[in-house]
Design a protein around this motif. Structure first.
Motif, PDB file in Angstrom:
ATOM      1  N   ALA A  35       0.809  -1.218   0.000  1.00 19.31           N
ATOM      2  CA  ALA A  35       0.000   0.000   0.000  1.00 19.31           C
ATOM      3  C   ALA A  35       0.841   1.267   0.000  1.00 19.31           C
ATOM      4  O   ALA A  35       0.457   2.272  -0.609  1.00 19.31           O
ATOM      5  N   ALA A  90      -7.896   5.880   4.201  1.00 17.41           N
ATOM      6  CA  ALA A  90      -7.797   5.008   3.018  1.00 17.41           C
ATOM      7  C   ALA A  90      -8.018   3.567   3.457  1.00 17.41           C
ATOM      8  O   ALA A  90      -8.037   3.257   4.656  1.00 17.41           O
ATOM      9  N   GLU A  91      -8.194   2.681   2.494  1.00 15.18           N
ATOM     10  CA  GLU A  91      -8.298   1.251   2.766  1.00 15.18           C
ATOM     11  C   GLU A  91      -7.426   0.494   1.781  1.00 15.18           C
ATOM     12  O   GLU A  91      -7.085   0.994   0.703  1.00 15.18           O
ATOM     13  N   HIS A  92      -7.035  -0.723   2.169  1.00 16.94           N
ATOM     14  CA  HIS A  92      -6.214  -1.571   1.307  1.00 16.94           C
ATOM     15  C   HIS A  92      -6.632  -3.015   1.519  1.00 16.94           C
ATOM     16  O   HIS A  92      -6.912  -3.434   2.642  1.00 16.94           O
ATOM     17  N   ARG A 186      -8.710  -6.987   4.861  1.00 16.59           N
ATOM     18  CA  ARG A 186      -8.910  -5.564   4.603  1.00 16.59           C
ATOM     19  C   ARG A 186      -8.207  -4.748   5.677  1.00 16.59           C
ATOM     20  O   ARG A 186      -8.360  -5.006   6.869  1.00 16.59           O
ATOM     21  N   HIS A 285     -11.470   1.415  -2.334  1.00 14.80           N
ATOM     22  CA  HIS A 285     -10.361   0.767  -3.027  1.00 14.80           C
ATOM     23  C   HIS A 285     -10.880   0.071  -4.294  1.00 14.80           C
ATOM     24  O   HIS A 285     -11.984  -0.482  -4.292  1.00 14.80           O
ATOM     25  N   ARG A 288     -12.884  -3.388  -4.509  1.00 15.19           N
ATOM     26  CA  ARG A 288     -14.328  -3.561  -4.325  1.00 15.19           C
ATOM     27  C   ARG A 288     -15.026  -3.805  -5.646  1.00 15.19           C
ATOM     28  O   ARG A 288     -15.986  -4.589  -5.710  1.00 15.19           O
TER      29      ARG A 288
END
Length: 291
Positions: A35, A90-92, A186, A285, A288
């Motif tokens: 990330a 944010a997401e990863h 996640r 992200h 999805r």
């Protein structure tokens, strides 16, 4: 040590440091490399320590696992979020790929025992059975790899991440040995300041934590605003606090607080709630849409 496995030191600029929970070589370490490849990972013993590293300015951000497609939600994270003083930015998504790691002198035929965290062992039952080796439960995957490297026995192997193999000088005897090849964790990125994306770009998610009032149909009334304003709730989880007397909820909704329908829905939610906190607004992200 390979460049890919570089760890933050006291001399590293904190603006280029990302904190994670676990030992060097953990899957969270690998997530940091994926990330935030330009950041130096800072291993922390506990989730509380990772939060503190960001809050105290020793790291610019933290990357914390929040849920796994196989094992479910990660314990304690939702209890830390409301009081952690940090925001989700944010997401990863990390595809969990387990590697069978062993010392250089080992072969597939020489290995008699395999060490790892109980979940990793359970996620690789098929190959353990096929190879006829003994599974041995350890506290974590990265620690297992380190200990196998230290003992340097051709009869021992570990199940861990590829970065653990790089870090501890182990060879990959078998790659991607997990039974379920869709196993995904996640992660959320946490920072000291909110960094809401441009509301015009779309694909925004808003994370909130709220407590409903102790009245009949409180949750039904609180969530009604999302339905009437056309806001999609993509995640809703409940937690009991205050001696099992108060229901607390973590939710993620599609949209940005700057959007009128989201704003109206949040106003209605607040009216029927004892407390409401926006934990962050971030861009969804690409995983999805690919999943």
């Amino acid at each position: 040590m390979s460049p890919a496995a570089t760890i933050a030191t006291d001399a590293t600029d904190p603006a280029q440091v990302v904190a994670f929970q676990g030992a060097p070589g953990a899957y969270s370490h690998l997530a940091c490399r994926e990330a935030l490849p330009d950041f130096a990972p800072l291993p922390c013993a506990t989730f509380e320590d990772a939060f503190a590293a960001v809050r105290e300015g020793r790291a610019a951000c933290g990357l914390i696992p929040i849920e796994n497609s196989t094992a479910g939600r990660v314990a304690d994270i939702h209890h830390l979020l409301p009081e952690g003083g940090l925001y989700i930015t944010a997401e990863h998504f990390l595809r969990v790929r387990h590697q069978l790691l062993a010392p250089k002198a080992a072969t597939v035929k020489s290995v008699k025992r395999v060490f790892s965290h109980v979940q990793a062992l359970s996620q690789c039952r098929r190959i353990i059975k096929d190879m006829g080796i003994e599974p041995v439960v350890s506290s974590d995957t990265a620690g297992s790899a380190r200990e196998v490297a230290e003992r340097n026995s051709p009869e021992e192997a570990a199940i861990a991440s590829s970065i653990a193999g790089e870090l501890y000088g182990l060879q990959v005897l078998r790659a991607d040995i997990e039974d379920n090849h869709t196993n995904t964790t996640r992660f959320i990125r946490l920072e000291r300041q909110r960094r809401d994306p441009d509301p015009q770009t779309g694909n925004s998610l808003t994370a909130i934590m709220f407590r409903v009032r102790s009245v009949p149909a409180a949750l039904y009334k609180a969530l009604g605003g999302f339905a009437t304003n056309g806001v999609n709730v993509v995640k809703l989880e409940s937690y009991l606090s205050d001696g099992f007397r108060v229901a607390e909820f973590y939710a993620e909704i599609e949209g940005h607080p700057a959007h009128r329908n989201v704003d109206l829905a949040l106003q209605e939610l607040e009216y029927f709630s004892r407390s409401l906190k926006v934990l962050g607004v971030f861009t969804a992200h690409p995983f999805r849409s690919e999943a």
